[in-house]
Scaffold this active site. Sequence first.
Site, PDB file in Angstrom:
ATOM      1  N   THR A   1      72.397  44.140  52.495  1.00 48.60           N
ATOM      2  CA  THR A   1      71.806  43.025  51.752  1.00 48.60           C
ATOM      3  C   THR A   1      71.794  41.746  52.582  1.00 48.60           C
ATOM      4  O   THR A   1      72.658  41.557  53.459  1.00 48.60           O
ATOM      5  CB  THR A   1      72.608  42.771  50.458  1.00 48.60           C
TER       6      THR A   1
ATOM      7  N   ARG B   1      82.482  35.531  44.076  1.00 49.82           N
ATOM      8  CA  ARG B   1      81.065  35.707  44.422  1.00 49.82           C
ATOM      9  C   ARG B   1      80.914  36.537  45.700  1.00 49.82           C
ATOM     10  O   ARG B   1      79.973  37.316  45.861  1.00 49.82           O
ATOM     11  CB  ARG B   1      80.416  34.326  44.612  1.00 49.82           C
TER      12      ARG B   1
ATOM     13  N   TYR C   1      80.784  41.054  46.779  1.00 49.52           N
ATOM     14  CA  TYR C   1      79.619  41.909  47.056  1.00 49.52           C
ATOM     15  C   TYR C   1      79.264  41.814  48.542  1.00 49.52           C
ATOM     16  O   TYR C   1      79.115  42.821  49.235  1.00 49.52           O
ATOM     17  CB  TYR C   1      78.466  41.441  46.172  1.00 49.52           C
TER      18      TYR C   1
ATOM     19  N   LYS D   1      79.881  44.951  51.136  1.00 46.82           N
ATOM     20  CA  LYS D   1      78.678  45.463  51.808  1.00 46.82           C
ATOM     21  C   LYS D   1      78.828  45.315  53.325  1.00 46.82           C
ATOM     22  O   LYS D   1      78.426  46.185  54.093  1.00 46.82           O
ATOM     23  CB  LYS D   1      77.436  44.703  51.337  1.00 46.82           C
TER      24      LYS D   1
ATOM     25  N   ASN E   1      65.826  39.311  48.628  1.00 47.76           N
ATOM     26  CA  ASN E   1      65.300  38.991  47.285  1.00 47.76           C
ATOM     27  C   ASN E   1      63.974  39.685  46.967  1.00 47.76           C
ATOM     28  O   ASN E   1      62.899  39.083  47.064  1.00 47.76           O
ATOM     29  CB  ASN E   1      65.184  37.479  47.113  1.00 47.76           C
TER      30      ASN E   1
HETATM   31  P1  NAD Z   1      69.256  48.894  40.984  1.00 48.27           P
HETATM   32  O1  NAD Z   1      70.449  48.406  40.240  1.00 48.27           O
HETATM   33  O2  NAD Z   1      67.948  48.833  40.301  1.00 48.27           O
HETATM   34  O3  NAD Z   1      69.511  50.390  41.450  1.00 48.27           O
HETATM   35  C1  NAD Z   1      70.793  50.875  41.766  1.00 48.27           C
HETATM   36  C2  NAD Z   1      70.911  52.271  41.208  1.00 48.27           C
HETATM   37  O4  NAD Z   1      72.235  52.758  41.481  1.00 48.27           O
HETATM   38  C3  NAD Z   1      70.733  52.333  39.677  1.00 48.27           C
HETATM   39  O5  NAD Z   1      69.662  53.191  39.328  1.00 48.27           O
HETATM   40  C4  NAD Z   1      72.067  52.845  39.186  1.00 48.27           C
HETATM   41  O6  NAD Z   1      71.962  53.703  38.041  1.00 48.27           O
HETATM   42  C5  NAD Z   1      72.579  53.599  40.413  1.00 48.27           C
HETATM   43  N1  NAD Z   1      74.025  53.829  40.322  1.00 48.27           N
HETATM   44  C6  NAD Z   1      74.972  52.955  39.909  1.00 48.27           C
HETATM   45  N2  NAD Z   1      76.175  53.551  39.887  1.00 48.27           N
HETATM   46  C7  NAD Z   1      75.999  54.824  40.296  1.00 48.27           C
HETATM   47  C8  NAD Z   1      76.856  55.936  40.458  1.00 48.27           C
HETATM   48  N3  NAD Z   1      78.172  55.846  40.196  1.00 48.27           N
HETATM   49  N4  NAD Z   1      76.330  57.105  40.888  1.00 48.27           N
HETATM   50  C9  NAD Z   1      75.003  57.212  41.134  1.00 48.27           C
HETATM   51  N5  NAD Z   1      74.131  56.184  40.988  1.00 48.27           N
HETATM   52  C10 NAD Z   1      74.618  55.008  40.574  1.00 48.27           C
HETATM   53  O7  NAD Z   1      69.228  48.087  42.368  1.00 48.27           O
HETATM   54  P2  NAD Z   1      68.015  47.806  43.362  1.00 48.27           P
HETATM   55  O8  NAD Z   1      67.537  46.432  43.122  1.00 48.27           O
HETATM   56  O9  NAD Z   1      67.057  48.940  43.347  1.00 48.27           O
HETATM   57  O10 NAD Z   1      68.793  47.786  44.750  1.00 48.27           O
HETATM   58  C11 NAD Z   1      68.967  48.951  45.525  1.00 48.27           C
HETATM   59  C12 NAD Z   1      69.851  48.638  46.720  1.00 48.27           C
HETATM   60  O11 NAD Z   1      69.278  47.577  47.489  1.00 48.27           O
HETATM   61  C13 NAD Z   1      71.255  48.179  46.357  1.00 48.27           C
HETATM   62  O12 NAD Z   1      72.159  48.745  47.265  1.00 48.27           O
HETATM   63  C14 NAD Z   1      71.213  46.676  46.533  1.00 48.27           C
HETATM   64  O13 NAD Z   1      72.474  46.166  46.869  1.00 48.27           O
HETATM   65  C15 NAD Z   1      70.226  46.546  47.668  1.00 48.27           C
HETATM   66  N6  NAD Z   1      69.530  45.269  47.659  1.00 48.27           N
HETATM   67  C16 NAD Z   1      68.657  44.962  46.649  1.00 48.27           C
HETATM   68  C17 NAD Z   1      68.009  43.737  46.668  1.00 48.27           C
HETATM   69  C18 NAD Z   1      67.029  43.350  45.590  1.00 48.27           C
HETATM   70  O14 NAD Z   1      66.522  42.231  45.630  1.00 48.27           O
HETATM   71  N7  NAD Z   1      66.709  44.223  44.652  1.00 48.27           N
HETATM   72  C19 NAD Z   1      68.230  42.834  47.696  1.00 48.27           C
HETATM   73  C20 NAD Z   1      69.141  43.174  48.699  1.00 48.27           C
HETATM   74  C21 NAD Z   1      69.777  44.400  48.672  1.00 48.27           C
HETATM   75  C1  UGA Z   2      70.869  38.238  45.093  1.00 51.69           C
HETATM   76  C2  UGA Z   2      71.850  39.304  44.640  1.00 51.69           C
HETATM   77  O1  UGA Z   2      73.109  39.076  45.210  1.00 51.69           O
HETATM   78  C3  UGA Z   2      71.434  40.665  45.036  1.00 51.69           C
HETATM   79  O2  UGA Z   2      70.513  41.130  44.096  1.00 51.69           O
HETATM   80  C4  UGA Z   2      70.775  40.833  46.350  1.00 51.69           C
HETATM   81  O3  UGA Z   2      71.487  41.719  47.168  1.00 51.69           O
HETATM   82  C5  UGA Z   2      70.551  39.548  47.093  1.00 51.69           C
HETATM   83  O4  UGA Z   2      70.208  38.457  46.254  1.00 51.69           O
HETATM   84  C6  UGA Z   2      69.387  39.738  48.019  1.00 51.69           C
HETATM   85  O5  UGA Z   2      68.259  39.652  47.575  1.00 51.69           O
HETATM   86  O6  UGA Z   2      69.587  40.012  49.162  1.00 51.69           O
HETATM   87  P1  UGA Z   2      70.856  35.637  44.728  1.00 51.69           P
HETATM   88  O7  UGA Z   2      69.594  35.391  45.448  1.00 51.69           O
HETATM   89  O8  UGA Z   2      71.845  34.535  44.800  1.00 51.69           O
HETATM   90  O9  UGA Z   2      71.556  36.982  45.224  1.00 51.69           O
HETATM   91  O10 UGA Z   2      70.618  35.970  43.182  1.00 51.69           O
HETATM   92  P2  UGA Z   2      69.420  35.619  42.178  1.00 51.69           P
HETATM   93  O11 UGA Z   2      69.854  36.031  40.826  1.00 51.69           O
HETATM   94  O12 UGA Z   2      68.146  36.172  42.648  1.00 51.69           O
HETATM   95  O13 UGA Z   2      69.413  34.015  42.204  1.00 51.69           O
HETATM   96  C7  UGA Z   2      68.639  33.253  43.098  1.00 51.69           C
HETATM   97  C8  UGA Z   2      68.917  31.779  42.866  1.00 51.69           C
HETATM   98  O14 UGA Z   2      68.494  31.417  41.545  1.00 51.69           O
HETATM   99  C9  UGA Z   2      70.393  31.374  42.946  1.00 51.69           C
HETATM  100  O15 UGA Z   2      70.482  30.093  43.525  1.00 51.69           O
HETATM  101  C10 UGA Z   2      70.838  31.294  41.482  1.00 51.69           C
HETATM  102  O16 UGA Z   2      71.924  30.427  41.293  1.00 51.69           O
HETATM  103  C11 UGA Z   2      69.563  30.763  40.839  1.00 51.69           C
HETATM  104  N1  UGA Z   2      69.393  31.078  39.383  1.00 51.69           N
HETATM  105  C12 UGA Z   2      69.550  32.336  38.920  1.00 51.69           C
HETATM  106  C13 UGA Z   2      69.032  30.040  38.510  1.00 51.69           C
HETATM  107  O17 UGA Z   2      68.889  28.880  38.909  1.00 51.69           O
HETATM  108  N2  UGA Z   2      68.840  30.332  37.189  1.00 51.69           N
HETATM  109  C14 UGA Z   2      68.986  31.588  36.693  1.00 51.69           C
HETATM  110  O18 UGA Z   2      68.778  31.777  35.467  1.00 51.69           O
HETATM  111  C15 UGA Z   2      69.356  32.618  37.582  1.00 51.69           C
END
Ligand code: NAD
Ligand code: UGA
Length: 374
Positions: free
Chosen positions: A142, A172, A175, A179, A204
């Site tokens: 991430t 905070r 995570y 990771k 994001n």
């Molecule tokens: P998501 O929460 O939608 O998907 C995660 C999945 O993991 C879910 O379907 C959940 O059911 C599954 N899971 C949770 N516990 C489990 C378990 N014990 N066994 C098997 N499966 C399990 O998340 P996402 O947004 O699709 O993110 C996927 C990956 O990408 C994550 O590792 C996240 O940290 C990383 N990531 C996401 C973002 C983003 O913006 N979405 C940004 C940076 C990194």
């Molecule tokens: C996120 C999460 O940690 C993970 O989903 C992910 O791994 C990571 O970003 C990523 O994309 O790499 P963050 O961007 O801080 O972290 O989380 P968001 O919920 O997307 O918030 C973005 C910004 O909006 C933060 O400054 C937060 O404080 C703000 N925010 C969030 C608000 O101002 N209002 C809200 O209602 C929610």
Amino acid sequence: MACNLLMCGVKSKTSVYFERAFMVKQKILCVGGAGFIGSHMSHKLANSDNYSVAQADIWSAKLKIRFENKPFAFHHIDISSDDDELSALVADHDIIFNLASKASPRLYVQDPLAVAKLNLFDGSKVIDACVKHRKKLVHFSTSEVYGKALGSTEPFSEDLSNCVTGPIRNHRWIYSTTKQLLDRMIFAHGRQSGLKFTIVRPFNVVGPLIDHVMVGPDDGAPRVFSYFMSALMNGEPLRLVDGGKALRTFIHVDDLVNALIAILDNPAKSNGEIFNIGTPQNEIRIADLATLMRDIFAANFEMSSVRSDIVTVDGQEFYGEGFEDTERRMPNIDKIKGLGWTPRIMLKDLLEDTMRYTWENRHRLTQEAMDAME
Ligand code: NAD
Ligand code: UGA
């Protein structure tokens, strides 16, 4: 003149048919693959000539909402307890994507132990199974690994930037640090166990199916898009954490999936590497994101003349004690561009597409949220 059709670059229909018929598809297993990113990736690869895809996850609701009747194999596996089943599945596939995670800032401060357990200890089991069965791993790290920007205006670079977080009492960072430790273990396995791997760091990601639609202002722990969209649909205020001064770059999930395919298609260049995946042009201050989303909503979807207010809330009160924000998060994407990929979807299109999907499917998505709460 005799001519080998393939060497000339001219393929007859028959040669294409035989090539496809005898091509062995690489089998991909997505652990945590039924969530937001995994479901989009599975959908994109469903009709691929080169890859087949299966998911191992604890739920399939999100997959069913958008992608039912697609040719996926879904395995109900809990990586915290189903060790033998996980090992057998990894043995039966060629490339393992590890996506299982809890990835929302509210959870980091409210249940840090659960976040650490899943991301680090349960995640390690996926890594160990890849080492044991000698399988290629694509691991989801991430952008949070880089920690605070600490006033720096430099984009984060995979191989040069320091990863600096906050004090231990600020949960905070649990995570980010768990990771980070997993990234370091994967690298160590690359050196000491011969593990073939690629680490990806999304910045994001937003798109259809992100998080859940909230049925009230404190329902669950989604990310900022879903907080704002749910508030607009529910006629509630959009809340800016500490004034919404933080900056983020948002990438559309379709662009992210294309980057993952570029990685799959370039194994020699991607092995042993970390790739940032983001859209630098889509940088926006969160306060401006709130205004932009409210304008798009009013222009396209509003049901009445009621306009949500935009208010400021204290970060510790909104998320809980131990919250600290990242002020700016800008990716350097030169490495992934070296694989021939570039992001294409700009911020306004990204928001309109995701808001339209969420609006048109709001009843189903709200029902999904209610079912998950039961
Ligand atoms: P998501 O929460 O939608 O998907 C995660 C999945 O993991 C879910 O379907 C959940 O059911 C599954 N899971 C949770 N516990 C489990 C378990 N014990 N066994 C098997 N499966 C399990 O998340 P996402 O947004 O699709 O993110 C996927 C990956 O990408 C994550 O590792 C996240 O940290 C990383 N990531 C996401 C973002 C983003 O913006 N979405 C940004 C940076 C990194
Ligand atoms: C996120 C999460 O940690 C993970 O989903 C992910 O791994 C990571 O970003 C990523 O994309 O790499 P963050 O961007 O801080 O972290 O989380 P968001 O919920 O997307 O918030 C973005 C910004 O909006 C933060 O400054 C937060 O404080 C703000 N925010 C969030 C608000 O101002 N209002 C809200 O209602 C929610």
